[in-house]
Enzyme design. Structure first.
Site, mmCIF file in Angstrom:
data_model
loop_
_atom_site.group_PDB
_atom_site.id
_atom_site.type_symbol
_atom_site.label_atom_id
_atom_site.label_comp_id
_atom_site.label_asym_id
_atom_site.label_seq_id
_atom_site.Cartn_x
_atom_site.Cartn_y
_atom_site.Cartn_z
ATOM 1 N N GLY A 74 -2.615 -6.200 -8.444
ATOM 2 C CA GLY A 74 -1.570 -5.209 -8.727
ATOM 3 C C GLY A 74 -0.384 -5.862 -9.417
ATOM 4 O O GLY A 74 0.763 -5.461 -9.236
ATOM 5 N N ARG B 88 2.870 -4.547 -12.515
ATOM 6 C CA ARG B 88 4.227 -3.974 -12.408
ATOM 7 C C ARG B 88 4.747 -4.152 -10.980
ATOM 8 O O ARG B 88 4.021 -4.633 -10.086
ATOM 9 C CB ARG B 88 4.207 -2.487 -12.795
ATOM 10 C CG ARG B 88 3.444 -1.649 -11.795
ATOM 11 C CD ARG B 88 3.381 -0.186 -12.213
ATOM 12 N NE ARG B 88 2.995 0.630 -11.074
ATOM 13 C CZ ARG B 88 2.432 1.833 -11.162
ATOM 14 N NH1 ARG B 88 2.181 2.349 -12.347
ATOM 15 N NH2 ARG B 88 2.140 2.514 -10.071
ATOM 16 N N VAL C 141 -9.940 -3.751 -7.487
ATOM 17 C CA VAL C 141 -10.166 -4.607 -6.307
ATOM 18 C C VAL C 141 -11.149 -3.994 -5.308
ATOM 19 O O VAL C 141 -11.683 -4.704 -4.455
ATOM 20 C CB VAL C 141 -8.848 -4.961 -5.570
ATOM 21 C CG1 VAL C 141 -7.938 -5.811 -6.450
ATOM 22 C CG2 VAL C 141 -8.135 -3.718 -5.065
ATOM 23 N N SER D 198 3.212 -2.803 5.273
ATOM 24 C CA SER D 198 4.346 -1.897 5.034
ATOM 25 C C SER D 198 4.944 -1.508 6.366
ATOM 26 O O SER D 198 4.243 -1.520 7.399
ATOM 27 C CB SER D 198 3.842 -0.634 4.321
ATOM 28 O OG SER D 198 4.814 0.390 4.371
ATOM 29 N N TYR E 122 -2.391 5.842 4.540
ATOM 30 C CA TYR E 122 -1.663 4.628 4.144
ATOM 31 C C TYR E 122 -1.219 3.822 5.363
ATOM 32 O O TYR E 122 -1.357 2.601 5.399
ATOM 33 C CB TYR E 122 -0.463 5.055 3.306
ATOM 34 C CG TYR E 122 0.360 3.957 2.678
ATOM 35 C CD1 TYR E 122 -0.032 3.342 1.487
ATOM 36 C CD2 TYR E 122 1.577 3.565 3.240
ATOM 37 C CE1 TYR E 122 0.756 2.362 0.893
ATOM 38 C CE2 TYR E 122 2.368 2.587 2.650
ATOM 39 C CZ TYR E 122 1.951 1.997 1.476
ATOM 40 O OH TYR E 122 2.735 1.024 0.884
ATOM 41 N N THR F 191 -2.536 3.784 8.312
ATOM 42 C CA THR F 191 -3.736 3.204 8.931
ATOM 43 C C THR F 191 -4.179 1.956 8.168
ATOM 44 O O THR F 191 -4.475 0.909 8.766
ATOM 45 C CB THR F 191 -4.877 4.238 8.956
ATOM 46 O OG1 THR F 191 -4.430 5.382 9.686
ATOM 47 C CG2 THR F 191 -6.138 3.685 9.589
ATOM 48 N N ALA F 192 -4.200 2.061 6.846
ATOM 49 C CA ALA F 192 -4.604 0.905 6.027
ATOM 50 C C ALA F 192 -3.629 -0.251 6.205
ATOM 51 O O ALA F 192 -4.049 -1.416 6.341
ATOM 52 C CB ALA F 192 -4.680 1.310 4.550
ATOM 53 N N LYS F 193 -2.345 0.052 6.228
ATOM 54 C CA LYS F 193 -1.340 -1.016 6.317
ATOM 55 C C LYS F 193 -1.335 -1.662 7.709
ATOM 56 O O LYS F 193 -1.046 -2.856 7.843
ATOM 57 C CB LYS F 193 0.042 -0.477 5.953
ATOM 58 C CG LYS F 193 0.187 -0.107 4.468
ATOM 59 C CD LYS F 193 -0.210 -1.242 3.538
ATOM 60 C CE LYS F 193 0.321 -1.078 2.121
ATOM 61 N NZ LYS F 193 -0.177 -2.133 1.203
HETATM 62 N N1 LIG Z 1 7.542 0.058 -2.956
HETATM 63 C C1 LIG Z 1 7.651 0.086 -1.652
HETATM 64 O O1 LIG Z 1 8.641 0.629 -1.106
HETATM 65 C C2 LIG Z 1 6.594 -0.547 -0.782
HETATM 66 C C3 LIG Z 1 6.848 -0.587 0.600
HETATM 67 C C4 LIG Z 1 5.889 -1.154 1.442
HETATM 68 C C5 LIG Z 1 4.722 -1.690 0.914
HETATM 69 N N2 LIG Z 1 4.502 -1.631 -0.428
HETATM 70 C C6 LIG Z 1 3.235 -2.194 -0.911
HETATM 71 O O2 LIG Z 1 3.499 -3.203 -1.859
HETATM 72 C C7 LIG Z 1 2.455 -3.227 -2.831
HETATM 73 C C8 LIG Z 1 3.037 -3.070 -4.232
HETATM 74 O O3 LIG Z 1 3.766 -1.861 -4.294
HETATM 75 P P1 LIG Z 1 4.618 -1.401 -5.573
HETATM 76 O O4 LIG Z 1 5.764 -0.614 -5.043
HETATM 77 O O5 LIG Z 1 4.864 -2.536 -6.481
HETATM 78 O O6 LIG Z 1 3.564 -0.357 -6.206
HETATM 79 P P2 LIG Z 1 3.255 0.053 -7.722
HETATM 80 O O7 LIG Z 1 2.590 1.369 -7.629
HETATM 81 O O8 LIG Z 1 4.490 -0.071 -8.563
HETATM 82 O O9 LIG Z 1 2.226 -1.071 -8.186
HETATM 83 C C9 LIG Z 1 0.932 -1.155 -7.626
HETATM 84 C C10 LIG Z 1 0.030 -1.832 -8.633
HETATM 85 O O10 LIG Z 1 -1.294 -1.907 -8.030
HETATM 86 C C11 LIG Z 1 -2.233 -1.582 -9.037
HETATM 87 N N3 LIG Z 1 -3.485 -1.089 -8.446
HETATM 88 C C12 LIG Z 1 -3.685 0.084 -7.790
HETATM 89 N N4 LIG Z 1 -4.975 0.219 -7.432
HETATM 90 C C13 LIG Z 1 -5.611 -0.899 -7.868
HETATM 91 C C14 LIG Z 1 -6.953 -1.341 -7.792
HETATM 92 N N5 LIG Z 1 -7.911 -0.585 -7.206
HETATM 93 N N6 LIG Z 1 -7.268 -2.538 -8.342
HETATM 94 C C15 LIG Z 1 -6.313 -3.296 -8.940
HETATM 95 N N7 LIG Z 1 -5.016 -2.928 -9.027
HETATM 96 C C16 LIG Z 1 -4.671 -1.738 -8.499
HETATM 97 C C17 LIG Z 1 -1.563 -0.501 -9.860
HETATM 98 O O11 LIG Z 1 -2.179 -0.325 -11.130
HETATM 99 C C18 LIG Z 1 -0.127 -1.040 -9.945
HETATM 100 O O12 LIG Z 1 0.064 -1.886 -11.052
HETATM 101 C C19 LIG Z 1 1.477 -2.118 -2.435
HETATM 102 O O13 LIG Z 1 0.434 -2.642 -1.645
HETATM 103 C C20 LIG Z 1 2.345 -1.197 -1.606
HETATM 104 O O14 LIG Z 1 1.568 -0.429 -0.727
HETATM 105 C C21 LIG Z 1 5.408 -1.075 -1.281
#
Ligand SMILES: NC(=O)c1ccc[n+]([C@@H]2O[C@H](COP(=O)([O-])OP(=O)(O)OC[C@H]3O[C@@H](n4cnc5c(N)ncnc54)[C@H](O)[C@@H]3O)[C@@H](O)[C@H]2O)c1
Length: 253
Positions: free
Chosen positions: A13, A16, A64, A142, A154, A156-158
């Protein structure tokens, strides 16, 4: 470190958000970084940012949740950059809905990316870590793991990722591999922007309301999470394993 001994990280991921910031941070720490995301072309900006700062990076397109794509991607990294011994399982998606409206496919998609994805990636990369006698796995959980309305899938996964992390720590510790979890709170990213949009809230109002609930009185930035990843990956963190670090501007969600 010379290029021959430079450690190689994979950040899923990484196109971005938190993943892009983490890739850039690990590169600044001296690692070569594979930026893995669904669409290889979307990784170009992160790769360019790493290279502009003098680092080495490789864009890799893979889902993934797909075992064959994961195997091919890890192989490509090993050939293109060197054996990966750092894995950041960051790829994530949300498919929020209240339980009674949540579809099976929204459940399966979220489980597939976070749980199956992290499992497949860790399984494919661990052999390089075991061979090297050194490794670092960081999984993105998370604060939603503690329970969050509209996120049965979500959360559950986290929560599952926390158990996964602790088990990896136990199984892989004797090979010099640590596994830790970061549980971010509210972080400004495309993911949270999409949430604001979905619930029909103006972004600035949404951020202000969320920040008002956070003890340090601000929203989290992607760099806040990248900094925590950098610590777990660091050479000196070898005795820290199986931990869950809440990076949420306060003690709880
Ligand atoms: N932003 C928040 O507030 C927050 C809070 C807690 C946890 N998170 C976790 O942090 C991580 C990153 O979050 P973010 O805010 O940068 O999200 P985002 O949506 O900006 O970025 C997620 C990235 O994962 C990629 N992705 C999605 N499915 C994929 C797959 N099957 N294979 C490969 N790449 C894939 C997307 O294309 C994207 O580039 C995630 O796991 C999210 O659950 C985020």
């Amino acid at each position: 470190m010379t290029d021959n001994t430079q450690r190689v990280a994979i950040v899923t991921g990484g196109a971005r958000g938190i993943g892009a910031a983490t890739a850039q941070r690990l590169a600044a720490d001296g690692l070569a970084v594979a930026v893995l995301d669904l669409d290889e072309a979307a990784c170009a900006d992160t790769v360019a940012a790493v290279e502009a700062s003098g680092g080495r990076a490789l864009a890799v397109g893979a889902d993934v949740a797909d075992a064959e794509q994961v195997a091919a991607a890890v192989e490509r990294v090993a050939t293109g950059l060197g054996a990966p011994t750092v894995l950041v399982n960051n790829a994530g998606v949300t498919r929020d809905n209240l339980l009674f409206k949540m579809s099976e496919s929204d459940w399966d998609t979220v489980m597939g990316v976070h749980l199956r994805g992290s499992f497949l990636m860790a399984k494919a990369v661990q052999k390089h870590m075991v061979d090297a006698g050194w490794g670092r796995i960081v999984n993105l959980s998370s604060t939603s793991a503690l329970g969050n309305r509209g996120q049965a899938n979500y959360s559950t996964a986290k929560a599952g990722l926390q158990g996964f992390t602790k088990t990896l720590a136990i199984e892989l510790g004797k090979f010099g591999v640590t596994a830790n979890c970061i549980a971010p709170g509210f972080i400004v990213s495309d993911m949270t922007r999409a949430t604001a949009e979905r619930i029909g809230q103006d972004w600035d109002t949404y951020v202000a309301a969320r920040a008002a609930q956070i003890p340090v009185a601000r929203a989290g930035e992607v760099a806040d999470i990248a900094h925590a990843v950098s610590f777990f990956v660091s050479e000196g963190a070898g005795f820290v394993s199986g931990q869950v670090l809440y990076v949420a501007g306060g003690p709880r969600a």
